[in-house]
Design an enzyme around this catalytic site. Sequence first.
Site, PDB file in Angstrom:
ATOM      1  N   GLU A   1       0.856  -1.197   0.000  1.00 10.95           N
ATOM      2  CA  GLU A   1       0.000   0.000   0.000  1.00 10.95           C
ATOM      3  C   GLU A   1       0.885   1.238   0.000  1.00 10.95           C
ATOM      4  O   GLU A   1       2.106   1.142   0.211  1.00 10.95           O
ATOM      5  CB  GLU A   1      -0.962  -0.003   1.200  1.00 10.95           C
TER       6      GLU A   1
ATOM      7  N   ARG B   1      -1.191   9.330   1.258  1.00 10.64           N
ATOM      8  CA  ARG B   1      -2.606   9.579   0.986  1.00 10.64           C
ATOM      9  C   ARG B   1      -2.968  11.051   0.831  1.00 10.64           C
ATOM     10  O   ARG B   1      -3.754  11.427  -0.028  1.00 10.64           O
ATOM     11  CB  ARG B   1      -3.387   9.035   2.177  1.00 10.64           C
TER      12      ARG B   1
ATOM     13  N   HIS C   1     -12.134  10.009   5.733  1.00  8.54           N
ATOM     14  CA  HIS C   1     -11.871   8.584   5.971  1.00  8.54           C
ATOM     15  C   HIS C   1     -11.449   8.288   7.401  1.00  8.54           C
ATOM     16  O   HIS C   1     -11.913   7.323   7.998  1.00  8.54           O
ATOM     17  CB  HIS C   1     -10.780   8.143   5.008  1.00  8.54           C
TER      18      HIS C   1
ATOM     19  N   ARG D   1      -2.000   9.415   8.626  1.00  8.00           N
ATOM     20  CA  ARG D   1      -1.808   7.992   8.936  1.00  8.00           C
ATOM     21  C   ARG D   1      -1.312   7.209   7.736  1.00  8.00           C
ATOM     22  O   ARG D   1      -1.796   7.382   6.618  1.00  8.00           O
ATOM     23  CB  ARG D   1      -3.131   7.384   9.412  1.00  8.00           C
TER      24      ARG D   1
HETATM   25  P1  FAD Z   1     -14.882   1.513  15.054  1.00  6.95           P
HETATM   26  O1  FAD Z   1     -14.495   0.278  14.360  1.00  6.95           O
HETATM   27  O2  FAD Z   1     -15.470   2.589  14.246  1.00  6.95           O
HETATM   28  O3  FAD Z   1     -15.869   1.158  16.236  1.00  6.95           O
HETATM   29  C1  FAD Z   1     -16.507   2.176  16.980  1.00  6.95           C
HETATM   30  C2  FAD Z   1     -17.641   1.547  17.748  1.00  6.95           C
HETATM   31  O4  FAD Z   1     -18.178   2.487  18.672  1.00  6.95           O
HETATM   32  C3  FAD Z   1     -18.791   1.108  16.871  1.00  6.95           C
HETATM   33  O5  FAD Z   1     -19.211  -0.146  17.341  1.00  6.95           O
HETATM   34  C4  FAD Z   1     -19.861   2.163  17.136  1.00  6.95           C
HETATM   35  O6  FAD Z   1     -21.154   1.708  16.932  1.00  6.95           O
HETATM   36  C5  FAD Z   1     -19.589   2.473  18.594  1.00  6.95           C
HETATM   37  N1  FAD Z   1     -20.065   3.777  19.038  1.00  6.95           N
HETATM   38  C6  FAD Z   1     -19.797   4.989  18.482  1.00  6.95           C
HETATM   39  N2  FAD Z   1     -20.423   5.961  19.188  1.00  6.95           N
HETATM   40  C7  FAD Z   1     -21.080   5.362  20.202  1.00  6.95           C
HETATM   41  C8  FAD Z   1     -21.918   5.817  21.247  1.00  6.95           C
HETATM   42  N3  FAD Z   1     -22.259   7.115  21.403  1.00  6.95           N
HETATM   43  N4  FAD Z   1     -22.422   4.918  22.119  1.00  6.95           N
HETATM   44  C9  FAD Z   1     -22.143   3.596  21.978  1.00  6.95           C
HETATM   45  N5  FAD Z   1     -21.374   3.109  20.985  1.00  6.95           N
HETATM   46  C10 FAD Z   1     -20.849   3.967  20.116  1.00  6.95           C
HETATM   47  N6  FAD Z   1      -7.672   0.736   8.654  1.00  6.95           N
HETATM   48  C11 FAD Z   1      -6.680  -0.155   8.463  1.00  6.95           C
HETATM   49  O7  FAD Z   1      -5.759  -0.256   9.267  1.00  6.95           O
HETATM   50  N7  FAD Z   1      -6.725  -0.979   7.372  1.00  6.95           N
HETATM   51  C12 FAD Z   1      -7.708  -0.931   6.445  1.00  6.95           C
HETATM   52  O8  FAD Z   1      -7.714  -1.691   5.494  1.00  6.95           O
HETATM   53  C13 FAD Z   1      -8.739   0.028   6.623  1.00  6.95           C
HETATM   54  N8  FAD Z   1      -9.737   0.137   5.711  1.00  6.95           N
HETATM   55  C14 FAD Z   1     -10.785   0.969   5.985  1.00  6.95           C
HETATM   56  C15 FAD Z   1     -11.883   0.990   5.116  1.00  6.95           C
HETATM   57  C16 FAD Z   1     -12.997   1.747   5.428  1.00  6.95           C
HETATM   58  C17 FAD Z   1     -14.177   1.754   4.492  1.00  6.95           C
HETATM   59  C18 FAD Z   1     -13.015   2.520   6.612  1.00  6.95           C
HETATM   60  C19 FAD Z   1     -14.211   3.332   6.972  1.00  6.95           C
HETATM   61  C20 FAD Z   1     -11.916   2.525   7.459  1.00  6.95           C
HETATM   62  C21 FAD Z   1     -10.803   1.756   7.151  1.00  6.95           C
HETATM   63  N9  FAD Z   1      -9.704   1.725   7.999  1.00  6.95           N
HETATM   64  C22 FAD Z   1      -8.690   0.836   7.775  1.00  6.95           C
HETATM   65  C23 FAD Z   1      -9.709   2.469   9.254  1.00  6.95           C
HETATM   66  C24 FAD Z   1     -10.091   1.515  10.380  1.00  6.95           C
HETATM   67  O9  FAD Z   1     -11.046   0.609   9.911  1.00  6.95           O
HETATM   68  C25 FAD Z   1     -10.648   2.254  11.564  1.00  6.95           C
HETATM   69  O10 FAD Z   1      -9.846   3.337  11.903  1.00  6.95           O
HETATM   70  C26 FAD Z   1     -10.717   1.314  12.754  1.00  6.95           C
HETATM   71  O11 FAD Z   1     -11.418   0.163  12.390  1.00  6.95           O
HETATM   72  C27 FAD Z   1     -11.357   1.995  13.926  1.00  6.95           C
HETATM   73  O12 FAD Z   1     -11.644   1.025  14.880  1.00  6.95           O
HETATM   74  P2  FAD Z   1     -12.260   1.463  16.277  1.00  6.95           P
HETATM   75  O13 FAD Z   1     -12.479   0.219  17.032  1.00  6.95           O
HETATM   76  O14 FAD Z   1     -11.446   2.528  16.863  1.00  6.95           O
HETATM   77  O15 FAD Z   1     -13.637   2.149  15.874  1.00  6.95           O
HETATM   78  C1  SIN Z   2      -7.822   0.984   2.084  1.00  8.73           C
HETATM   79  O1  SIN Z   2      -8.046  -0.208   1.924  1.00  8.73           O
HETATM   80  O2  SIN Z   2      -7.485   1.753   1.182  1.00  8.73           O
HETATM   81  C2  SIN Z   2      -7.959   1.549   3.441  1.00  8.73           C
HETATM   82  C3  SIN Z   2      -6.741   1.266   4.177  1.00  8.73           C
HETATM   83  C4  SIN Z   2      -6.622   2.150   5.374  1.00  8.73           C
HETATM   84  O3  SIN Z   2      -7.432   3.028   5.612  1.00  8.73           O
HETATM   85  O4  SIN Z   2      -5.627   1.957   6.078  1.00  8.73           O
END
Ligand code: FAD
Ligand code: SIN
Length: 569
Positions: free
Chosen positions: A124, A284, A345, A380
């Site tokens: 990537e 990015r 994102h 990031r």
């Molecule tokens: P999240 O996975 O967003 O979880 C947050 C949780 O909190 C959810 O369950 C939500 O419902 C809950 N929540 C929020 N507010 C409240 C509230 N008020 N009360 C109760 N619950 C609440 N990162 C990578 O490293 N590799 C990748 O390939 C990648 N691809 C991505 C593709 C997409 C489409 C997206 C959107 C992001 C991607 N990212 C990637 C970024 C990464 O997925 C996220 O930064 C990471 O998953 C965040 O995880 P988290 O557990 O911090 O939050």
């Molecule tokens: C992607 O698959 O392009 C998302 C990867 C990331 O947000 O780290």
Amino acid sequence: MNTREHPRIPDVQDTDVLIIGSGAAGLRAALAAAAVPGIDVTLLTKSVLKESNTRYAQGGIAVAMNVDDTLALHVQDTLVAGAGLCDVSAVETLVAEGIPRVAELIDWGAAFDWEGTLPRFTQEAAHSRRRIVHKGDATGRETTDVLVQQVLNTEGIHVLTNAFALEMLTAENQCYGVLALVEGERVALRAKSTILATGGLGRLYPCTSNPEVATGDGIAAAWRAGCELIDMEFVQFHPTTLFLDGAPHFLISEAVRGEGGKLLTIRGERFMEKYHELGELAPRDVVSRAIHTEMHLTGFPCVYLDITHKPAEFIVERFPTIFETTQRYGLDIRRDIIPVRPGAHFMMGGVRTNTEAETNVRGLYACGEVACTGVHGANRLASNSLLECLVYGSRAGTNAATFAQTETVGFSHVDSHAPDTAPLADDEVEDVTRTMRETLWKNVGIERDAAGLQETVAALQQLARTPRHQEMQDVTTSRRPGETNVTTPEMSAERLANYERTERIANYERYEATNMLDVARCITEAALLRTESRGAHYRSDFPEKDDTTWHRRIILTRDKAPRLIALEG
Ligand code: FAD
Ligand code: SIN
């Protein structure tokens, strides 16, 4: 102390460690906390258990496991992408502990793509090595499934779904849980320690890769409770979200460019070489700005991503989710170029924590996208976020549980923190949210300047001009921990299936809108202060990086003036 009367004492439920959010960070934290003897964990999430940003992650998880890779190289790539603002020791921890955390995920059953004796590492942008483990283009789904299964198989973790965290409960700078709406009922969920794992805020912008739940709730609630926020000006825009009439802004993974995808203008010309020596694999922020510029130069609302030179079987096998999703909207990516444009994102900034996941409020921890340890700096590196969730989620869980073991709390008098703005009336939500999103997109997006940022400050003030609300007020209760217990769901496969079938039953939009207004103000304020361009923060009126003045990070606290801290080196 901020105490007021409230209309009624909410129901009260107690636990040792309360975790808010069920993405990779919250799930991993729950497993770590439950591993500490005698600790009772409650995991609260506002939608169904598997709904989160994590679930939609495509590209993969960056980890220095390949034969030609080293920890030093992964650290170096992360620091370069972070444009001088990373916290080096947080990055070193991320990269080193990433290896056992990913190995453990594989042990728990994560079926990443494999080649011989090693995962099939992909490439990537801005990585000097192929170091991304992945499961096709659905790494997030696989990671979520494995972590959820582990959580459901672990005794002592109670799950509350459709439960919305409104406000942190605190007294004298210590956190005692959260005031929540659980299936529409207000409940004080009291805890000896609390972990925020509420994820990001892409939904503040009209064009985003993030699902509906990403509304910055945790950042808003933490800020209102006295937490320091840091690096709030750094919002990452992914270069390639799908731009098709009627289709969602579905992410087209960076891995498509990693596997050779080329970016083209409407005229069919490649352009990335003009902007960076790494072409399509530049960091990015560089690619997003280049696309933004080309859209402006051509007057066309998107550019195109072309992977058609790759064998058709490879495309279908490597990117099944992207293939199927685009096909639903009439595109065949084996033959058609893909219309794309940047979308919000990822949030680099958030609730300030140290490497132990501690915030400045005692007993309150944060991990994952809601938190800012400084691992991402100003931008990031791709696929470092899931790694961050695993590493710092685990640290948060262990530390919060250890804290809870020694804490003998009396919950006799705790406060919750009302927002400055009222939760909007149902009929205001749509208009206010739309106006806020459009304003942020125009003025606090990929390019910013003082005039646009000032206009946004005024617009947000205008949108927030509703009386301070009286509803989410302080919680004063004389009940003791243990008097009422959180219901313990049966952790069966049948129950899991029910979670999956359950639609989001409660309407939390007005609370989300209020949170988004608070967070938007913080982003705009920090963006206005940083009079330079660095990483994801680009000021057209200050287009250069200025290390003399700005090798510093901005801290925002609700009741204090912004503070700057210098970085070492
Ligand atoms: P999240 O996975 O967003 O979880 C947050 C949780 O909190 C959810 O369950 C939500 O419902 C809950 N929540 C929020 N507010 C409240 C509230 N008020 N009360 C109760 N619950 C609440 N990162 C990578 O490293 N590799 C990748 O390939 C990648 N691809 C991505 C593709 C997409 C489409 C997206 C959107 C992001 C991607 N990212 C990637 C970024 C990464 O997925 C996220 O930064 C990471 O998953 C965040 O995880 P988290 O557990 O911090 O939050
Ligand atoms: C992607 O698959 O392009 C998302 C990867 C990331 O947000 O780290």
